[in-house]
Design a protein around this motif. Structure first.
Motif, PDB file in Angstrom:
ATOM      1  N   LEU A 132       0.868  -1.178   0.000  1.00  0.00           N
ATOM      2  CA  LEU A 132       0.000   0.000   0.000  1.00  0.00           C
ATOM      3  C   LEU A 132       0.901   1.223   0.000  1.00  0.00           C
ATOM      4  CD1 LEU A 132      -2.857   1.188   0.170  1.00  0.00           C
ATOM      5  CD2 LEU A 132      -2.613   1.169   2.661  1.00  0.00           C
ATOM      6  N   ILE A 133       0.818   2.043  -1.046  1.00  0.00           N
ATOM      7  CA  ILE A 133       1.770   3.132  -1.269  1.00  0.00           C
ATOM      8  C   ILE A 133       1.037   4.471  -1.225  1.00  0.00           C
ATOM      9  CG2 ILE A 133       3.486   4.071  -2.852  1.00  0.00           C
ATOM     10  CD1 ILE A 133       3.677   1.264  -4.094  1.00  0.00           C
ATOM     11  N   LEU A 134       1.566   5.400  -0.431  1.00  0.00           N
ATOM     12  CA  LEU A 134       1.090   6.781  -0.429  1.00  0.00           C
ATOM     13  C   LEU A 134       2.088   7.614  -1.220  1.00  0.00           C
ATOM     14  CD1 LEU A 134      -0.067   7.230   3.278  1.00  0.00           C
ATOM     15  CD2 LEU A 134      -1.481   6.779   1.281  1.00  0.00           C
ATOM     16  N   ASN A 135       1.675   8.087  -2.391  1.00  0.00           N
ATOM     17  CA  ASN A 135       2.541   8.896  -3.249  1.00  0.00           C
ATOM     18  C   ASN A 135       2.262  10.367  -3.005  1.00  0.00           C
ATOM     19  OD1 ASN A 135       3.909   6.845  -4.975  1.00  0.00           O
ATOM     20  ND2 ASN A 135       1.805   6.350  -5.534  1.00  0.00           N
ATOM     21  N   ASP A 136       3.283  11.111  -2.542  1.00  0.00           N
ATOM     22  CA  ASP A 136       3.138  12.552  -2.293  1.00  0.00           C
ATOM     23  C   ASP A 136       1.905  12.823  -1.442  1.00  0.00           C
ATOM     24  OD1 ASP A 136       5.389  12.956  -3.830  1.00  0.00           O
ATOM     25  OD2 ASP A 136       4.257  13.287  -5.668  1.00  0.00           O
ATOM     26  N   ALA A 137       1.728  12.004  -0.411  1.00  0.00           N
ATOM     27  CA  ALA A 137       0.577  12.144   0.476  1.00  0.00           C
ATOM     28  C   ALA A 137       1.018  11.761   1.884  1.00  0.00           C
ATOM     29  CB  ALA A 137      -0.581  11.266   0.005  1.00  0.00           C
ATOM     30  N   ARG A 138       0.184  11.997   2.845  1.00  0.00           N
ATOM     31  CA  ARG A 138       0.500  11.658   4.219  1.00  0.00           C
ATOM     32  C   ARG A 138      -0.606  10.781   4.792  1.00  0.00           C
ATOM     33  NH1 ARG A 138      -1.057  16.430   8.493  1.00  0.00           N
ATOM     34  NH2 ARG A 138      -3.095  16.974   7.631  1.00  0.00           N
ATOM     35  N   LEU A 139      -0.243  10.023   5.804  1.00  0.00           N
ATOM     36  CA  LEU A 139      -1.215   9.239   6.565  1.00  0.00           C
ATOM     37  C   LEU A 139      -1.513  10.012   7.845  1.00  0.00           C
ATOM     38  CD1 LEU A 139      -2.837   6.629   7.034  1.00  0.00           C
ATOM     39  CD2 LEU A 139      -0.801   5.668   8.112  1.00  0.00           C
ATOM     40  N   PHE A 140      -2.716  10.525   7.968  1.00  0.00           N
ATOM     41  CA  PHE A 140      -3.104  11.338   9.123  1.00  0.00           C
ATOM     42  C   PHE A 140      -4.112  10.556   9.951  1.00  0.00           C
ATOM     43  CE2 PHE A 140      -6.003  14.413  11.145  1.00  0.00           C
ATOM     44  CZ  PHE A 140      -5.088  15.103  11.924  1.00  0.00           C
ATOM     45  N   ILE A 141      -3.770  10.324  11.212  1.00  0.00           N
ATOM     46  CA  ILE A 141      -4.644   9.591  12.120  1.00  0.00           C
ATOM     47  C   ILE A 141      -5.077  10.542  13.230  1.00  0.00           C
ATOM     48  CG2 ILE A 141      -4.815   7.656  13.737  1.00  0.00           C
ATOM     49  CD1 ILE A 141      -2.742   6.204  12.059  1.00  0.00           C
ATOM     50  N   ASP A 142      -6.349  10.838  13.291  1.00  0.00           N
ATOM     51  CA  ASP A 142      -6.903  11.713  14.317  1.00  0.00           C
ATOM     52  C   ASP A 142      -7.665  10.827  15.301  1.00  0.00           C
ATOM     53  OD1 ASP A 142      -7.861  13.762  15.828  1.00  0.00           O
ATOM     54  OD2 ASP A 142      -9.169  14.616  14.288  1.00  0.00           O
ATOM     55  N   GLN A 143      -6.974  10.421  16.374  1.00  0.00           N
ATOM     56  CA  GLN A 143      -7.551   9.501  17.347  1.00  0.00           C
ATOM     57  C   GLN A 143      -8.097  10.309  18.513  1.00  0.00           C
ATOM     58  OE1 GLN A 143      -9.232   7.222  18.697  1.00  0.00           O
ATOM     59  NE2 GLN A 143      -7.888   5.486  18.331  1.00  0.00           N
ATOM     60  N   ASP A 144      -9.427  10.425  18.586  1.00  0.00           N
ATOM     61  CA  ASP A 144     -10.066  11.176  19.661  1.00  0.00           C
ATOM     62  C   ASP A 144     -10.566  10.280  20.785  1.00  0.00           C
ATOM     63  OD1 ASP A 144      -9.699  13.644  18.366  1.00  0.00           O
ATOM     64  OD2 ASP A 144     -11.469  13.306  17.120  1.00  0.00           O
ATOM     65  N   ASP A 145     -10.548   8.966  20.564  1.00  0.00           N
ATOM     66  CA  ASP A 145     -10.970   8.031  21.607  1.00  0.00           C
ATOM     67  C   ASP A 145      -9.769   7.595  22.444  1.00  0.00           C
ATOM     68  OD1 ASP A 145     -13.567   8.139  20.629  1.00  0.00           O
ATOM     69  OD2 ASP A 145     -13.218   6.491  19.227  1.00  0.00           O
ATOM     70  N   ASP A 146     -10.046   6.954  23.554  1.00  0.00           N
ATOM     71  CA  ASP A 146      -8.990   6.465  24.434  1.00  0.00           C
ATOM     72  C   ASP A 146      -8.531   5.089  23.942  1.00  0.00           C
ATOM     73  OD1 ASP A 146      -7.202   6.350  26.495  1.00  0.00           O
ATOM     74  OD2 ASP A 146      -8.669   5.733  28.009  1.00  0.00           O
ATOM     75  N   GLU A 147      -7.952   5.079  22.740  1.00  0.00           N
ATOM     76  CA  GLU A 147      -7.489   3.853  22.112  1.00  0.00           C
ATOM     77  C   GLU A 147      -6.130   4.100  21.458  1.00  0.00           C
ATOM     78  OE1 GLU A 147      -8.721   0.922  22.284  1.00  0.00           O
ATOM     79  OE2 GLU A 147     -10.675   1.351  23.202  1.00  0.00           O
ATOM     80  N   VAL A 148      -5.487   3.015  21.050  1.00  0.00           N
ATOM     81  CA  VAL A 148      -4.202   3.113  20.368  1.00  0.00           C
ATOM     82  C   VAL A 148      -4.389   3.769  19.003  1.00  0.00           C
ATOM     83  CG1 VAL A 148      -2.293   1.769  19.407  1.00  0.00           C
ATOM     84  CG2 VAL A 148      -3.330   1.087  21.571  1.00  0.00           C
ATOM     85  N   GLY A 149      -3.433   4.625  18.619  1.00  0.00           N
ATOM     86  CA  GLY A 149      -3.502   5.276  17.314  1.00  0.00           C
ATOM     87  C   GLY A 149      -3.028   4.369  16.197  1.00  0.00           C
TER      88      GLY A 149
END
Length: 324
Positions: A132-149
């Motif tokens: 799985l390739i992200l080309n000229d992009a970012r992986l953004f994880i917005d974790q608002d719960d009390d869980e692992v990101g």
């Protein structure tokens, strides 16, 4: 006109039950208000001016649309309750999928590309590379719960679970109090050669250093809690500089050792023909000051080999005070 046929204003219903129009006429079925419901023109094009049902609830029928290429079609398979598309598909506009989406089958996948609004920005599933390739992009994880990101569970025995390369390869910012920026943990009977944390700065021309701790608060800069049977701190210096260099510009001690054990506070073992301890005092104070509260033992004790001698060589005898 064939026997038994009916002709009304250019529309013919023949004895075979076929509905025909005269040359140049359309066949139009209308509502009572005159609006066209079904129109079949002279080229065979059919226009339906309202909803169309095929079958009834719980009793369907197959519907098949053929393409201009052999063996290309779109099929509603009523017995399987699914659509079958043999050919390519282009979606323009919004689409909603409710249910599981499967691309390919096990051991035979296909590429999937999601494009962004910027040139060369996309997310690609490369089936041939299984990546799985992200080309000229970012992986953004917005974790608002009390869980692992992010969780990475790797069973690899020769590769890292996480590999990062870049000018600034890693950054951890603790922005919630009561936590930590980095935590490294191991609870196995490790007998290999890899420590829990290994920092290697391998270029011989590097002058930036391998590890720097900047502590601006009143807490510890480095705290080593050793409860095992080995040394709490080991420095193996094979270069030409000091093993420890303490640059103290503050008002506290350059080195403070609080020893509550039954062993010596400082133990120096010198195995070559050099000084065990060398103190170069350039200031106007004592090079060594011993404040002993002992009443039954010596303040200063010097042991040396029988065939050797002990030398105390002050620059001036005014700097040497020995008890009588």
């Amino acid at each position: 006109m064939a026997k038994g046929s009916l002709r009304v204003n250019g529309i013919i219903v023949d004895t075979d039950g076929e509905l025909k129009a005269s040359t140049g006429d359309n066949i139009v079925i209308r509502e009572d208000d005159g609006s066209a419901v079904i129109t079949v023109d002279t080229n065979g094009k059919t226009s339906i001016g309202g909803p169309m049902d095929v079958g009834v609830n719980d009793t369907g029928h197959d519907v098949k649309f053929f393409g201009a290429t052999a063996s290309k079609y779109w099929l509603w398979d009523e017995s399987a309750d699914q659509t079958v598309l043999i050919g390519s598909s282009t979606q323009t506009g919004n689409a909603q999928l409710t249910g599981t989406l499967t691309v390919g089958v096990d051991d035979a996948g296909h590429d999937v590309i999601f494009y962004g609004d910027t040139a060369s920005s996309n997310m690609t599933w490369d089936a041939s590379a299984d990546d799985l390739i992200l080309n000229d992009a970012r992986l953004f994880i917005d974790q608002d719960d009390d869980e692992v990101g992010i969780t990475i569970d790797s069973e690899s025995t020769n590769q890292n679970a996480l590999h990062s390369s870049g000018k600034y390869a890693g950054y951890f910012n603790q922005d919630i109090s009561g936590g930590r920026a980095l935590y490294c943990y191991r609870n196995i009977a490790e007998a290999g050669s890899s420590p829990l944390v290994n920092i290697i700065n391998d270029h011989t021309s590097d002058t930036a250093g391998a590890l720097k701790v900047q502590q601006d608060g009143a807490g510890w800069g480095i705290h080593v809690l050793q409860t095992g049977a080995a040394n709490a701190l080991k420095i193996d210096q094979d270069g030409n500089a000091a093993a420890i260099d303490i640059d103290n510009d503050g008002t506290g001690h350059g080195l403070f050792i609080n020893n509550a054990s039954a062993s010596s506070c400082i133990y120096v073992q010198q195995t070559i023909n050099e000084n065990g301890i060398f103190i170069d005092q350039d200031g106007n104070s004592a090079a060594i000051e011993i404040d002993s509260e002992a009443t039954t033992t010596s303040t200063f004790k010097l042991n040396y080999a029988q065939n050797s001698s002990a030398h105390i060589m002050p620059v001036s005898y005014t700097h040497l005070t020995l008890p009588t």
